[in-house]
Design an enzyme around this catalytic site. Structure first.
Site, PDB file in Angstrom:
ATOM      1  N   ASP A 131       0.175  -2.925  -4.126  1.00  0.00           N
ATOM      2  CA  ASP A 131       0.568  -3.639  -5.347  1.00  0.00           C
ATOM      3  C   ASP A 131      -0.266  -4.919  -5.418  1.00  0.00           C
ATOM      4  OD1 ASP A 131       1.609  -5.311  -3.442  1.00  0.00           O
ATOM      5  OD2 ASP A 131       3.705  -4.817  -3.820  1.00  0.00           O
TER       6      ASP A 131
ATOM      7  N   CYS B 290      -1.210  -7.260  -2.239  1.00  0.00           N
ATOM      8  CA  CYS B 290      -1.741  -6.656  -1.007  1.00  0.00           C
ATOM      9  C   CYS B 290      -2.643  -7.591  -0.196  1.00  0.00           C
ATOM     10  CB  CYS B 290      -2.362  -5.295  -1.262  1.00  0.00           C
ATOM     11  SG  CYS B 290      -4.014  -5.334  -1.875  1.00  0.00           S
TER      12      CYS B 290
ATOM     13  N   HIS C 277      -8.104  -3.968  -3.200  1.00  0.00           N
ATOM     14  CA  HIS C 277      -7.077  -3.496  -2.263  1.00  0.00           C
ATOM     15  C   HIS C 277      -7.548  -3.726  -0.820  1.00  0.00           C
ATOM     16  CE1 HIS C 277      -3.700  -1.269  -0.781  1.00  0.00           C
ATOM     17  NE2 HIS C 277      -4.520  -0.697   0.082  1.00  0.00           N
TER      18      HIS C 277
END
Length: 302
Positions: free
Chosen positions: A76, A79, A289
């Site tokens: 999400d 992260c 990410h």
């Protein structure tokens, strides 16, 4: 959908039930997944023969020279905070000096008394609070951060320490409270850097870049357009990784896999770190990410 035409209703229903049970299982809720062999993970994720897949495989091979395993981090918009904090706590052996200072928990009160606009800080998607409430709530988050850091850093055995981290990152209420604490520390650091620059003191280069953006020309704008969005509609941008590193007084070392075979493959935030700052290591495929490499290979440790 088109593919559903070729499957009977029973099969589709079975799949739905399976998906629901997976979603409610504890592993799905795990913010940081159990470790997995790094090359096995790479083979699973990057099977093709495209130039991108080849580059990613080369990148993972390079990381595998230093680390044996990878832990996948929930993807999400928290992260980057999640991966950094998890790594910092899982190797913590003492409470950082900034967490020990007596006025640490007075930060919200002190800053709100000087900067009225902090009232618009967005806490965990709860809007329209009174000034006192925001101050009290952030104070609670800061106290929780200190308490958890102290508790985990005092655990001697590496297995027990890891178990304590895993337990903390399964508790959603506490975990998200810690991210609010980190975001507030980033704001406090940004205010200090901004004021230092205005008063003619030397500031790191990233600080100029941070406030050179149209969307964050001062700390108030930074809060509205960036920090308030983290975890909701956006994650951390590159320049905010520097801010996080300064807020925690940690060097964040990142393997940026898509930059393999360039000077930016291993990037340090900040790029001229203080010698006494501890180092945490993350992996990213796209600067959005972040995952966690674990288990340093023996020869690396020696």
């Amino acid at each position: 959908s088109e593919e559903d035409m070729y499957r009977d209703a029973e099969e589709i229903e079975r799949e739905k039930i399976l998906l629901v049970s997976k979603t409610s299982s504890s592993e799905y809720k795990l913010s940081v997944a159990p470790e997995m062999d790094i090359m096995e993970y790479c083979r699973k994720e990057w099977r093709g023969n495209t130039p991108v897949a080849k580059r990613m495989r080369k990148g993972y091979e390079a990381v595998a020279q230093k680390f044996a395993s990878i832990r996948r981090v929930r993807g999400d918009n928290y992260c980057a905070l999640r991966a950094t904090l998890f790594q910092a706590l899982s190797q913590a052996t003492q409470l950082p000096s900034w967490l020990q200072s007596e006025d640490f928990t007075m930060l919200p009160e002190n800053l709100l008394s000087k900067y009225d606009w902090i009232k618009q800080w967005q806490l965990k998607q709860k809007l329209g609070r009174k000034m006192g409430e925001i101050s009290d709530e952030i104070k609670e988050y800061l106290m929780l951060l200190r308490k958890k850091w102290k508790y985990i850093s005092e655990i001697k055995g590496p297995i027990e320490k890891q178990e304590a981290c895993d337990k903390l990152f399964k508790n959603e209420e506490e975990e998200y409270s810690l991210y609010e604490a980190l975001k507030f520390l980033m704001l406090k650091t940004a205010i200090e850097l901004y004021n230092d620059d205005k008063n003619g003191r030397r500031v790191p280069v990233f600080s100029w870049l941070l406030f050179a953006r149209d969307t964050s020309s001062n700390p108030c704008q930074l809060m509205h357009n960036h920090l308030n969005q983290i975890g909701h509609s956006g994650g951390l941008e590159q320049v905010e990784m520097f801010l996080l590193a300064y807020a925690l007084q940690y060097t964040i070392q990142v393997y940026r896999l898509y930059k393999y075979s360039t000077d930016e493959f291993i990037t340090l935030y900040p790029n001229d770190p203080e010698e006494d700052w501890p180092v945490v290591t993350l992996i990213t495929e796209d600067d959005r990410h972040y995952n966690i490499p674990v288990r340093m290979c023996q020869e690396t440790m020696l």
